[in-house]
Scaffold this motif. Structure first.
Motif, PDB file in Angstrom:
ATOM      1  N   ASN A   1       3.422  -5.460   4.446  1.00 54.01           N
ATOM      2  CA  ASN A   1       3.260  -5.116   3.039  1.00 54.01           C
ATOM      3  C   ASN A   1       4.611  -4.621   2.533  1.00 54.01           C
ATOM      4  N   ILE A   2       5.168  -5.280   1.533  1.00 55.31           N
ATOM      5  CA  ILE A   2       6.483  -4.916   1.011  1.00 55.31           C
ATOM      6  C   ILE A   2       6.294  -4.300  -0.364  1.00 55.31           C
ATOM      7  N   VAL A   3       6.789  -3.062  -0.520  1.00 57.32           N
ATOM      8  CA  VAL A   3       6.606  -2.308  -1.760  1.00 57.32           C
ATOM      9  C   VAL A   3       7.975  -1.987  -2.335  1.00 57.32           C
ATOM     10  N   LYS A   4       8.182  -2.378  -3.587  1.00 56.32           N
ATOM     11  CA  LYS A   4       9.417  -2.037  -4.282  1.00 56.32           C
ATOM     12  C   LYS A   4       9.139  -0.779  -5.095  1.00 56.32           C
ATOM     13  N   GLN A   5       9.745   0.344  -4.670  1.00 52.84           N
ATOM     14  CA  GLN A   5       9.480   1.623  -5.289  1.00 52.84           C
ATOM     15  C   GLN A   5      10.739   2.471  -5.216  1.00 52.84           C
ATOM     16  N   LYS A   6      10.961   3.322  -6.205  1.00 54.29           N
ATOM     17  CA  LYS A   6      12.185   4.130  -6.196  1.00 54.29           C
ATOM     18  C   LYS A   6      12.132   5.143  -5.058  1.00 54.29           C
ATOM     19  N   GLY A   7      13.297   5.513  -4.592  1.00 52.98           N
ATOM     20  CA  GLY A   7      13.407   6.459  -3.481  1.00 52.98           C
ATOM     21  C   GLY A   7      14.069   5.802  -2.279  1.00 52.98           C
ATOM     22  N   HIS A   8      14.205   6.584  -1.218  1.00 52.21           N
ATOM     23  CA  HIS A   8      14.827   6.083   0.006  1.00 52.21           C
ATOM     24  C   HIS A   8      13.876   5.117   0.707  1.00 52.21           C
ATOM     25  N   PRO A   9      14.447   4.166   1.465  1.00 55.60           N
ATOM     26  CA  PRO A   9      13.594   3.202   2.168  1.00 55.60           C
ATOM     27  C   PRO A   9      12.790   3.875   3.273  1.00 55.60           C
ATOM     28  N   ARG A  10      11.593   3.368   3.482  1.00 54.61           N
ATOM     29  CA  ARG A  10      10.682   3.961   4.449  1.00 54.61           C
ATOM     30  C   ARG A  10       9.860   2.863   5.105  1.00 54.61           C
ATOM     31  N   LEU A  11       9.654   2.990   6.403  1.00 55.61           N
ATOM     32  CA  LEU A  11       8.782   2.091   7.154  1.00 55.61           C
ATOM     33  C   LEU A  11       7.533   2.879   7.535  1.00 55.61           C
ATOM     34  N   THR A  12       6.363   2.343   7.216  1.00 52.81           N
ATOM     35  CA  THR A  12       5.104   3.002   7.540  1.00 52.81           C
ATOM     36  C   THR A  12       4.304   2.084   8.458  1.00 52.81           C
ATOM     37  N   PHE A  13       3.924   2.607   9.622  1.00 53.39           N
ATOM     38  CA  PHE A  13       3.195   1.838  10.630  1.00 53.39           C
ATOM     39  C   PHE A  13       1.773   2.381  10.719  1.00 53.39           C
ATOM     40  N   HIS A  14       0.782   1.504  10.592  1.00 60.23           N
ATOM     41  CA  HIS A  14      -0.634   1.863  10.684  1.00 60.23           C
ATOM     42  C   HIS A  14      -1.169   1.324  12.010  1.00 60.23           C
ATOM     43  N   TYR A  15      -1.845   2.200  12.778  1.00 65.96           N
ATOM     44  CA  TYR A  15      -2.329   1.844  14.106  1.00 65.96           C
ATOM     45  C   TYR A  15      -3.853   1.838  14.148  1.00 65.96           C
ATOM     46  N   ASN A  16      -4.417   1.196  15.157  1.00 67.21           N
ATOM     47  CA  ASN A  16      -5.863   1.073  15.300  1.00 67.21           C
ATOM     48  C   ASN A  16      -6.560   2.397  15.552  1.00 67.21           C
ATOM     49  N   ASN A  17      -5.859   3.386  16.104  1.00 65.58           N
ATOM     50  CA  ASN A  17      -6.488   4.679  16.381  1.00 65.58           C
ATOM     51  C   ASN A  17      -6.367   5.630  15.188  1.00 65.58           C
ATOM     52  N   ASP A  18      -6.248   5.079  13.991  1.00 68.69           N
ATOM     53  CA  ASP A  18      -6.182   5.818  12.721  1.00 68.69           C
ATOM     54  C   ASP A  18      -4.968   6.731  12.611  1.00 68.69           C
ATOM     55  N   SER A  19      -3.911   6.445  13.327  1.00 67.37           N
ATOM     56  CA  SER A  19      -2.685   7.216  13.173  1.00 67.37           C
ATOM     57  C   SER A  19      -1.681   6.411  12.353  1.00 67.37           C
TER      58      SER A  19
END
Length: 140
Positions: free
Chosen positions: A62-80
Motif C-alpha cells: 500500500n503506497i500512501v502519498k502524505q506529508k511528513g517523513h517517510p515511514r514503512l509500516t509492516f502488518h503481521y498475522n499475529n496482530d502486531s
C-alpha cells in the motif's frame, strides 16, 4: 466400560501442511515534496519495488502519498504492527529494510536460555526433586 480420549482441537502450526508468510501488508508512506523522501521516490521510479512485489505476491503493498517523513509500516498475522522511519535513506537501504522486516515474524525479540522450546506439554509431567517422597530422596 470403554476408555474415551479427551478431544483436543488440532493446533495450527505454520510450516506443517502449508506455509503462510507472517507479514501480509506493507504500507509505504512518503512525501512528494520533502527531501527526506528522495530514497522512497527513487525506489518507486526505478522499478525495484515492482520486482520485490512480484517476488512476494502474498504481501499487499500500500503506497500512501502524505506529508511528513517517510515511514514503512509492516502488518503481521499475529496482530502486531511495526513502524520504521526511513528518512534520508537511499533506495538500497530502504529495499534492504523491506526485505528484512517482511521476513520477520512480528514477535518481539527475546532471549531463551534453555535448550528446548516446545509448545507441547510433557508426556511425563513436571519433575523436580521435591516431587519424590522424603524417604526416597538422596541424602548427603
Amino acid at each position: 466400560m470403554p476408555i474415551k480420549g479427551i478431544p483436543i482441537p488440532s493446533v495450527a502450526r505454520n510450516g506443517v501442511g502449508a506455509f503462510v508468510k507472517p507479514c501480509y501488508k506493507i504500507t509505504i508512506q512518503y512525501c512528494n515534496w520533502g527531501g527526506s523522501s528522495n530514497g522512497v521516490r527513487q525506489l518507486l521510479s526505478n522499478g525495484k519495488l515492482n520486482n520485490l512485489a512480484l517476488e512476494n505476491r502474498e504481501i499487499m503493498f500500500n503506497i500512501v502519498k502524505q506529508k511528513g517523513h517517510p515511514r514503512l509500516t509492516f502488518h503481521y498475522n499475529n496482530d502486531s504492527v511495526k513502524e520504521i522511519e526511513c528518512r534520508n535513506n537511499t533506495d538500497g537501504e530502504i529495499l534492504k529494510k523491506l526485505k528484512e522486516y517482511s521476513q520477520n515474524s512480528g514477535n518481539k525479540l527475546f532471549k531463551y536460555n534453555h535448550k528446548v522450546l516446545s509448545i507441547n506439554d510433557s508426556v511425563r509431567g513436571i519433575w523436580s526433586p521435591m516431587h519424590i517422597p522424603k524417604e526416597h530422596r538422596h541424602k548427603i
